[in-house]
Write a protein that holds these residues in place. Structure first.
Motif, PDB file in Angstrom:
ATOM      1  N   GLY A 105       2.121  -2.233  21.536  1.00 23.47           N
ATOM      2  CA  GLY A 105       1.523  -2.653  20.329  1.00 23.47           C
ATOM      3  C   GLY A 105       0.298  -3.191  20.639  1.00 23.47           C
ATOM      4  N   ASN A 106      -1.134  -3.478  20.602  1.00 25.51           N
ATOM      5  CA  ASN A 106      -1.374  -4.650  20.440  1.00 25.51           C
ATOM      6  C   ASN A 106      -2.805  -5.168  19.320  1.00 25.51           C
ATOM      7  N   VAL A 107      -3.293  -6.402  19.061  1.00 25.67           N
ATOM      8  CA  VAL A 107      -4.436  -6.323  18.374  1.00 25.67           C
ATOM      9  C   VAL A 107      -5.754  -7.162  19.111  1.00 25.67           C
ATOM     10  N   ARG A 108      -6.875  -6.007  18.312  1.00 24.01           N
ATOM     11  CA  ARG A 108      -8.083  -7.207  19.065  1.00 24.01           C
ATOM     12  C   ARG A 108      -9.180  -7.643  18.178  1.00 24.01           C
ATOM     13  N   GLN A 109      -9.314  -9.558  18.728  1.00 24.98           N
ATOM     14  CA  GLN A 109     -10.512  -9.623  17.394  1.00 24.98           C
ATOM     15  C   GLN A 109     -11.440  -9.889  18.460  1.00 24.98           C
ATOM     16  N   THR A 110     -12.834  -9.614  17.253  1.00 22.67           N
ATOM     17  CA  THR A 110     -14.486  -9.674  18.206  1.00 22.67           C
ATOM     18  C   THR A 110     -15.121 -10.152  16.809  1.00 22.67           C
ATOM     19  N   ASP A 111     -16.170 -11.296  17.449  1.00 23.18           N
ATOM     20  CA  ASP A 111     -17.049 -11.391  16.744  1.00 23.18           C
ATOM     21  C   ASP A 111     -17.813  -9.094  15.620  1.00 23.18           C
ATOM     22  N   ALA A 112     -17.544  -8.951  16.351  1.00 24.53           N
ATOM     23  CA  ALA A 112     -18.006  -7.511  15.531  1.00 24.53           C
ATOM     24  C   ALA A 112     -16.484  -6.788  14.974  1.00 24.53           C
ATOM     25  N   GLY A 113     -15.439  -7.655  15.049  1.00 26.28           N
ATOM     26  CA  GLY A 113     -14.224  -6.784  14.028  1.00 26.28           C
ATOM     27  C   GLY A 113     -12.834  -6.730  14.434  1.00 26.28           C
ATOM     28  N   GLN A 114     -12.328  -6.371  14.466  1.00 25.20           N
ATOM     29  CA  GLN A 114     -10.827  -5.823  14.609  1.00 25.20           C
ATOM     30  C   GLN A 114     -10.458  -5.281  14.958  1.00 25.20           C
TER      31      GLN A 114
END
Length: 441
Positions: A105-114
């Motif tokens: 599994g993975n989780v990603r976070q950017t300025d544009a969203g998650q």
């Protein structure tokens, strides 16, 4: 750690100067948690982080945006059973081979969203040189910062066939980001069979069936059809005479996209000549990759019918693609050949039926060649007696791109030549010859 600095300048109707700086890093680690009868259970952890800044000068006005990306993930590898050693275990246990599973599994976070995702896989080795694998994943991806925040600007002119007028038009694509994009969701399944290597030539091959279902996937409008222009009138710009002048290709969300494909691969290595004392034998590596599209259906939104791209709805796509790669090396000499072929396809003027006004793009194949020679540097011990690191030398080469000067062509549904698909319309360069010299210091 990786860093990059780049600059781009474009002159024309919309003069732009753009610069980008980015810095990123990756950290990974693995550890054995416990040991099962079939082997150790391994956990892999990774994290990726990056930050970038893009500055664009358009018409004397500066626009800038910054973005960051943080990705955290973990994978657990679990051996379920393994083939016993020779002379041990039952006939059934030997026939079952080895089986292992992965969970991640993975989780990603950017300025544009998650975004976030989970995945699982099985790998079975019934025999020593045969492997069967299955992989499943489900994810919600964050929209990239560029897709959402990039400023609007005109790209380089492109030639398109305008179904409304029945003529070709050189238009300016409008590029940039779309602030209100929704995050896409994906479900993917892949089943693969691998075999090899066999014989002294290391013959190996694989076949993979892949299926993907997506919701809210992001991309530009696929074609310039009357139906899409009626649904998105603000995306197409025409002058007072009705001539198409610009197309807004900034990304939009598609309600759903469903694709299925069958990919196959075959590779082999052949020795060249006899090995001289102290020198490696030459080799010739042959690789073939084939991709067959089985399904490609896109629904832009509920008011438009589903578009079967393989028969030409909403912009056709090739059903087949073949790539052949040949890499040869003997001593200082090298030869590389890359051949690519794609099948023809149709783009329908009206969804759901063929007509005389359709665009039928012909099959096209190209071949690229590279001849190279490596001039090795002489290696002399230093005064301290330490031999310096061996360098790669200087590589001289000749590239012949598109050897047979193949150009894409097309006709209309009734057989007439299609405007905008003459010899110099889609590919004005054709064959190109390039000399190069390269060295690593």
């Amino acid at each position: 750690m990786t860093g990059q600095v780049s600059a781009t300048r474009q002159s024309g109707l919309s003069d732009t100067d753009s610069s980008q700086q980015s810095l990123g890093g990756t950290l990974s680690a693995n550890r054995k948690l416990l040991t099962l009868p079939a082997g150790p259970v391994i956990v892999n952890l990774f994290t990726q982080a990056s930050r970038s800044r893009t500055t664009t000068m358009i018409g004397g006005a500066e626009q800038a945006f910054s973005g960051h990306n943080v990705n955290l993930g973990a994978t657990l590898s679990v051996p379920l059973w393994r083939t016993p050693s020779p002379g041990q275990g039952s006939v059934v246990s030997h026939a079952l081979g080895s089986l292992s599973a992965t969970l991640g599994g993975n989780v990603r976070q950017t300025d544009a969203g998650q975004g976030k995702g989970v995945n699982a896989g099985l790998s079975w080795l019934p025999l020593g040189k045969f492997r069967l694998t299955g992989n499943w994943s489900r994810s919600t991806d964050s929209v990239s910062d560029a897709q959402r925040f990039a400023p609007e600007y005109y790209g380089a002119p492109i030639t398109v066939f305008d179904f409304v007028t029945g003529q070709s038009a050189e238009v300016l694509p409008i590029l940039g980001g779309t602030p209100d994009l929704r995050p896409p969701r994906f479900d993917r399944v892949a089943l693969s069979a691998l075999a090899g290597p066999f014989l002294p030539w290391n013959v190996a091959g694989s076949v993979s069936l892949q299926r993907s279902n997506a919701a809210n996937s992001a991309g530009p409008l696929p074609a310039v059809t009357p139906e899409l222009e009626a649904a998105f009138p603000d995306r197409f710009r025409r002058d007072a005479t009705g001539r198409l002048t610009a197309i807004d290709q900034r990304p939009i969300n598609f309600a759903s996209t469903r694709t299925e494909s069958l990919a196959s691969n075959l590779g082999a290595s052949f020795p060249l000549g006899e090995a001289a004392p102290g020198k490696p034998r030459g080799t010739l590596r042959l690789t073939l990759n084939h991709n067959l599209q089985l399904r490609n259906v896109t629904t832009i939104h509920a008011s438009l019918p589903p578009m079967n791209r393989l028969v030409g709805d909403g912009g056709g796509v090739p059903r087949q693609q073949l790539d052949v790669q040949v890499d040869g090396r003997r001593g200082a000499w090298g030869l590389n050949m890359a051949a690519r072929w794609r099948s023809g396809y149709r783009t329908r003027r009206d969804t759901g039926r063929d007509s005389a006004g359709d665009l039928r793009v012909s099959p096209v194949g190209t071949i690229d060649l590279r001849f190279s020679y490596v001039l090795q540097r002489a290696i002399r011990p230093s005064q301290s007696g330490v031999t310096p690191r061996r360098g790669a030398g200087i590589q001289f080469g000749l590239d012949v791109i598109n050897v047979f000067d193949a150009r894409p062509g097309a006709s209309l549904g009734d057989g007439r030549p299609a405007p905008g698909y003459g010899r110099d319309d889609q590919d004005p360069v054709g064959r190109a010859v390039r000399l190069f010299a390269r060295s690593r210091f």
